[in-house]
Write an enzyme that holds these catalytic residues in place. Structure first.
Site, PDB file in Angstrom:
ATOM      1  N   ARG A   1       0.835  -1.198   0.000  1.00 37.28           N
ATOM      2  CA  ARG A   1       0.000   0.000   0.000  1.00 37.28           C
ATOM      3  C   ARG A   1       0.874   1.255   0.000  1.00 37.28           C
ATOM      4  O   ARG A   1       0.552   2.257  -0.618  1.00 37.28           O
ATOM      5  CB  ARG A   1      -0.903  -0.027   1.245  1.00 37.28           C
ATOM      6  CG  ARG A   1      -2.050   0.929   1.148  1.00 37.28           C
ATOM      7  CD  ARG A   1      -2.760   1.147   2.450  1.00 37.28           C
ATOM      8  NE  ARG A   1      -3.711   2.234   2.282  1.00 37.28           N
ATOM      9  CZ  ARG A   1      -3.366   3.507   2.188  1.00 37.28           C
ATOM     10  NH1 ARG A   1      -2.106   3.866   2.262  1.00 37.28           N
ATOM     11  NH2 ARG A   1      -4.286   4.437   2.003  1.00 37.28           N
TER      12      ARG A   1
ATOM     13  N   ARG B   1     -10.286   5.893  -0.309  1.00 36.10           N
ATOM     14  CA  ARG B   1      -9.109   5.312   0.345  1.00 36.10           C
ATOM     15  C   ARG B   1      -8.642   6.241   1.450  1.00 36.10           C
ATOM     16  O   ARG B   1      -8.722   7.459   1.301  1.00 36.10           O
ATOM     17  CB  ARG B   1      -7.953   5.157  -0.643  1.00 36.10           C
ATOM     18  CG  ARG B   1      -8.261   4.290  -1.819  1.00 36.10           C
ATOM     19  CD  ARG B   1      -7.858   2.871  -1.562  1.00 36.10           C
ATOM     20  NE  ARG B   1      -8.309   1.999  -2.632  1.00 36.10           N
ATOM     21  CZ  ARG B   1      -8.334   0.684  -2.560  1.00 36.10           C
ATOM     22  NH1 ARG B   1      -7.931   0.087  -1.470  1.00 36.10           N
ATOM     23  NH2 ARG B   1      -8.754  -0.041  -3.563  1.00 36.10           N
TER      24      ARG B   1
ATOM     25  N   HIS C   1     -17.798  14.421   3.108  1.00 37.85           N
ATOM     26  CA  HIS C   1     -18.373  13.181   3.650  1.00 37.85           C
ATOM     27  C   HIS C   1     -19.888  13.336   3.776  1.00 37.85           C
ATOM     28  O   HIS C   1     -20.363  14.361   4.278  1.00 37.85           O
ATOM     29  CB  HIS C   1     -17.761  12.890   5.027  1.00 37.85           C
ATOM     30  CG  HIS C   1     -18.281  11.617   5.613  1.00 37.85           C
ATOM     31  ND1 HIS C   1     -17.855  10.375   5.186  1.00 37.85           N
ATOM     32  CD2 HIS C   1     -19.224  11.383   6.554  1.00 37.85           C
ATOM     33  CE1 HIS C   1     -18.506   9.442   5.848  1.00 37.85           C
ATOM     34  NE2 HIS C   1     -19.342  10.021   6.686  1.00 37.85           N
TER      35      HIS C   1
ATOM     36  N   ASP D   1      -7.205  14.348   8.509  1.00 38.73           N
ATOM     37  CA  ASP D   1      -6.077  13.945   9.353  1.00 38.73           C
ATOM     38  C   ASP D   1      -5.926  12.434   9.240  1.00 38.73           C
ATOM     39  O   ASP D   1      -6.539  11.812   8.362  1.00 38.73           O
ATOM     40  CB  ASP D   1      -6.230  14.463  10.795  1.00 38.73           C
ATOM     41  CG  ASP D   1      -7.411  13.851  11.521  1.00 38.73           C
ATOM     42  OD1 ASP D   1      -7.999  12.868  11.002  1.00 38.73           O
ATOM     43  OD2 ASP D   1      -7.741  14.330  12.614  1.00 38.73           O
TER      44      ASP D   1
ATOM     45  N   ASP E   1     -12.448  10.140   8.567  1.00 31.74           N
ATOM     46  CA  ASP E   1     -13.545  11.108   8.654  1.00 31.74           C
ATOM     47  C   ASP E   1     -13.522  11.866   9.984  1.00 31.74           C
ATOM     48  O   ASP E   1     -14.529  11.950  10.697  1.00 31.74           O
ATOM     49  CB  ASP E   1     -14.897  10.375   8.472  1.00 31.74           C
ATOM     50  CG  ASP E   1     -14.989   9.698   7.113  1.00 31.74           C
ATOM     51  OD1 ASP E   1     -14.416  10.213   6.142  1.00 31.74           O
ATOM     52  OD2 ASP E   1     -15.643   8.643   7.028  1.00 31.74           O
TER      53      ASP E   1
HETATM   54  C1  GRF Z   1     -19.855  11.781  -2.259  1.00 26.73           C
HETATM   55  O1  GRF Z   1     -21.167  11.726  -1.815  1.00 26.73           O
HETATM   56  C2  GRF Z   1     -18.904  11.879  -1.111  1.00 26.73           C
HETATM   57  O2  GRF Z   1     -19.442  12.469   0.009  1.00 26.73           O
HETATM   58  C3  GRF Z   1     -18.586  10.443  -0.825  1.00 26.73           C
HETATM   59  O3  GRF Z   1     -18.560   9.826  -2.073  1.00 26.73           O
HETATM   60  C4  GRF Z   1     -19.437  10.492  -2.953  1.00 26.73           C
HETATM   61  C5  GRF Z   1     -18.695  10.729  -4.237  1.00 26.73           C
HETATM   62  O4  GRF Z   1     -19.529  11.099  -5.273  1.00 26.73           O
HETATM   63  N1  GRF Z   1     -17.352  10.347  -0.082  1.00 26.73           N
HETATM   64  P1  GRF Z   1     -18.936  11.635  -6.646  1.00 26.73           P
HETATM   65  O5  GRF Z   1     -17.921  10.622  -7.153  1.00 26.73           O
HETATM   66  O6  GRF Z   1     -18.331  12.972  -6.400  1.00 26.73           O
HETATM   67  O7  GRF Z   1     -20.120  11.704  -7.549  1.00 26.73           O
END
Ligand code: GRF
Length: 211
Positions: free
Chosen positions: A72, A98, A116, A148, A152
């Protein structure tokens, strides 16, 4: 803006459809005072539809699948190297599924942001929308935050609530959350690019007075 007064170069990482990337590109195109421009888009998936969207805007793209590397760490080093080739000063995780390590973050201290689809700290992880529905929550939303080393978790830049209706399913709720994200993420990226965010522990303040 960067120290030179030029727009701040932005790198974006995606894993999926890239709707947040497209929202960011539209916001930049529509607002001459946005303060930043996207110089490179990378992905952990070579088939991520958002890569084609970036290429159609003439933006450099790259993809590295984790499975192509022995470790990784080697994968992440390749991601870092391809980002750094374009010298971005801000990194946006726009649906990048990731975790990034402390080693990654050390290249852009408090300059990596993520969106998020929940009101953090509720419903961390990759299934935030499903989890909010299953929990019976009546309100969820989206959070844009600094990244960080914890999942999340970093200091919150902005949040916006979305009511959960009794007849919502994942598709309907996701659509309403994403509509909000598509405004909130570009807004926060613009503030960061313009140097209008300051961080004091977990507290993020907005406005030039604090700079
Ligand atoms: C978003 O809703 C984001 O919050 C989450 O993954 C989704 C990605 O959507 N982490 P996109 O690829 O920008 O359409």
């Amino acid at each position: 803006m960067s120290r030179t007064g030029e727009p701040t170069p932005i790198g974006v990482l995606i894993s999926g459809t890239g709707s947040n990337l497209r929202a960011l590109l539209s916001a930049i195109a529509e607002n001459p005072a946005f303060g930043g421009h996207v110089v490179v888009v990378g992905s952990d998936r070579s088939d991520a539809p958002g890569l084609a969207a970036a290429a159609s805007h003439g933006i450099a793209t790259f993809a590295h699948e984790v499975s192509a590397f022995d470790t990784r760490q080697a994968w992440e080093q390749a991601m870092i190297a391809d980002l750094k080739a374009y010298d971005p000063q801000v990194i946006v995780l726009a649906g990048f599924m990731r975790l990034v390590s402390g080693e990654f973050l050390a290249n852009w201290p408090m300059r990596v942001v993520n969106t998020h689809p929940s009101l953090l700290p509720a419903f961390r992880g990759a299934h935030a929308i499903e989890d909010a529905l299953a929990y019976g929550a009546q309100v969820t939303g989206c959070t844009v935050h600094f990244v960080d080393e914890e999942l999340d978790h970093g200091p919150i830049i902005a949040q916006q609530a979305v009511a959960i209706d009794a007849d919502d399913d994942v598709t309907s709720l996701r659509a309403r959350i994403q509509a909000i994200e598509h405004e909130l993420l570009p807004h926060c990226v613009s503030l960061l690019c313009r140097g209008e965010l300051t961080i004091d522990g977990r507290i993020v303040r907005t406005g030039k007075d604090h700079a």
